[in-house]
Design a protein around this motif. Sequence first.
Motif, mmCIF file in Angstrom:
data_model
loop_
_atom_site.group_PDB
_atom_site.id
_atom_site.type_symbol
_atom_site.label_atom_id
_atom_site.label_comp_id
_atom_site.label_asym_id
_atom_site.label_seq_id
_atom_site.Cartn_x
_atom_site.Cartn_y
_atom_site.Cartn_z
ATOM 1 N N GLY A 74 38.437 18.008 -84.396
ATOM 2 C CA GLY A 74 39.871 17.796 -84.510
ATOM 3 C C GLY A 74 40.342 17.434 -85.893
ATOM 4 O O GLY A 74 41.531 17.173 -86.097
ATOM 5 N N GLY A 75 39.437 17.406 -86.874
ATOM 6 C CA GLY A 75 39.836 17.107 -88.240
ATOM 7 C C GLY A 75 40.499 18.299 -88.902
ATOM 8 O O GLY A 75 40.388 19.437 -88.440
ATOM 9 N N THR A 76 41.193 18.052 -90.002
ATOM 10 C CA THR A 76 41.868 19.114 -90.733
ATOM 11 C C THR A 76 40.887 19.843 -91.631
ATOM 12 O O THR A 76 40.099 19.222 -92.352
ATOM 13 N N VAL A 77 40.909 21.154 -91.608
ATOM 14 C CA VAL A 77 40.077 21.964 -92.494
ATOM 15 C C VAL A 77 40.657 21.883 -93.908
ATOM 16 O O VAL A 77 41.857 22.085 -94.110
ATOM 17 N N THR A 78 39.832 21.557 -94.879
ATOM 18 C CA THR A 78 40.289 21.361 -96.252
ATOM 19 C C THR A 78 39.665 22.387 -97.192
ATOM 20 O O THR A 78 38.685 23.051 -96.855
ATOM 21 N N ALA A 79 40.241 22.472 -98.377
ATOM 22 C CA ALA A 79 39.750 23.435 -99.362
ATOM 23 C C ALA A 79 38.357 23.066 -99.854
ATOM 24 O O ALA A 79 37.532 23.941 -100.127
ATOM 25 N N ASP A 80 38.082 21.772 -100.005
ATOM 26 C CA ASP A 80 36.759 21.312 -100.436
ATOM 27 C C ASP A 80 36.154 20.482 -99.314
ATOM 28 O O ASP A 80 36.399 19.278 -99.212
ATOM 29 N N PRO A 81 35.354 21.087 -98.445
ATOM 30 C CA PRO A 81 34.826 20.361 -97.276
ATOM 31 C C PRO A 81 33.746 19.337 -97.616
ATOM 32 O O PRO A 81 33.287 18.622 -96.728
ATOM 33 N N ARG A 82 33.322 19.250 -98.877
ATOM 34 C CA ARG A 82 32.295 18.288 -99.265
ATOM 35 C C ARG A 82 32.836 17.191 -100.191
ATOM 36 O O ARG A 82 32.059 16.475 -100.821
ATOM 37 N N LEU A 83 34.137 17.048 -100.289
ATOM 38 C CA LEU A 83 34.717 16.115 -101.253
ATOM 39 C C LEU A 83 34.258 14.682 -101.012
ATOM 40 O O LEU A 83 33.858 13.978 -101.949
ATOM 41 N N VAL A 84 34.322 14.201 -99.778
ATOM 42 C CA VAL A 84 33.923 12.825 -99.477
ATOM 43 C C VAL A 84 32.443 12.623 -99.772
ATOM 44 O O VAL A 84 32.042 11.585 -100.322
ATOM 45 N N THR A 85 31.629 13.606 -99.433
ATOM 46 C CA THR A 85 30.196 13.510 -99.726
ATOM 47 C C THR A 85 29.962 13.384 -101.227
ATOM 48 O O THR A 85 29.133 12.576 -101.674
ATOM 49 N N LYS A 86 30.668 14.154 -102.016
ATOM 50 C CA LYS A 86 30.548 14.079 -103.475
ATOM 51 C C LYS A 86 30.947 12.701 -103.985
ATOM 52 O O LYS A 86 30.291 12.138 -104.878
ATOM 53 N N ILE A 87 32.023 12.141 -103.422
ATOM 54 C CA ILE A 87 32.481 10.817 -103.851
ATOM 55 C C ILE A 87 31.454 9.751 -103.488
ATOM 56 O O ILE A 87 31.149 8.854 -104.297
ATOM 57 N N LEU A 88 30.884 9.836 -102.282
ATOM 58 C CA LEU A 88 29.867 8.870 -101.867
ATOM 59 C C LEU A 88 28.643 8.941 -102.781
ATOM 60 O O LEU A 88 28.089 7.905 -103.177
ATOM 61 N N ILE A 89 28.223 10.141 -103.111
ATOM 62 C CA ILE A 89 27.079 10.303 -104.013
ATOM 63 C C ILE A 89 27.407 9.733 -105.387
ATOM 64 O O ILE A 89 26.578 9.052 -106.012
ATOM 65 N N ALA A 90 28.612 9.978 -105.871
ATOM 66 C CA ALA A 90 29.019 9.468 -107.183
ATOM 67 C C ALA A 90 29.015 7.945 -107.206
ATOM 68 O O ALA A 90 28.581 7.332 -108.189
ATOM 69 N N ILE A 91 29.485 7.307 -106.124
ATOM 70 C CA ILE A 91 29.493 5.848 -106.071
ATOM 71 C C ILE A 91 28.066 5.311 -106.086
ATOM 72 O O ILE A 91 27.750 4.344 -106.801
#
Length: 294
Positions: A74-91
Amino acid sequence: MDHAADRTHDARSVPVCYRHPDRETGVHCTRCERPICPECMVSASVGFQCPECVRAGSGTGHSPVASRPRTVAGGTVTADPRLVTKILIAINIAVFIAVRAESSLVDHLVLIGEWPPKPYQPTMGVAEGEYYRFLSSMFTHQEIWHIAFNMLSLWWIGGPLEAALGRARYLALYFVSGLAGGALTYLLEGPSTASLGASGAIFGLFGATAVLMRRLNYDMRPVIALLVINLIITFGWGGIAWQAHIGGLVAGVVTGYAMVHAPRERRSLIQYGTCALVLVAVVVMVLVRTAQLT
């Protein structure tokens, strides 16, 4: 001149879409009665509505977000489906660099019940009110092999799962799993034993991935094999906080099941309600252990 005018009037008497004048149509918006072509039709409870009436929120059709593509959860499909994962890795990488630059920083970030141990008077730790350690320890690594293994796992498992769940649900799953792993470690591990790393959250992603693959009828052998290998390492390699892995895994399975099996009409309530229930269990474990130590 009069004859030509009559012909023009006859031609314009055929309804055309109000947004596409070159397209004839016999369908009208059920709210404003403007003619609309198939491209402009938005399905409503009765008939179709035009885009303007939908944006106005008439209450008789779907809201603008209802027509957006949705993930299986039920989530919204986004242009970058890995954005949160990238942010978590960066942190995680940023905290790792900070710890390598200032080694004493790790003492303030790891998950530990109380320090120094008895008979000395404890001055730091979760039992002394430093509850932030449940979060800070999830992003803290000391060894290069530790962060490398965890971040590779986060990229391989987390990226596809984020795309399947959507950003908000994926982020909720990640933190719920990590906190559950930390709480179980705090409850069962010795009070002066420190733990750190994103493994609890990542094991939660493993559990949710298994549930998702089962839901989609995919071949589960690869993820089961990977999970078994990680569990063997967990119990066969000394110095690993198995409590964090098991706690995160259980929370991930429970939360992941709610994410992908919740009925559509009560989807958000069940999904986030399950997250809340897991957090309640986390709070109970923390309170019980803190009462034991104080």
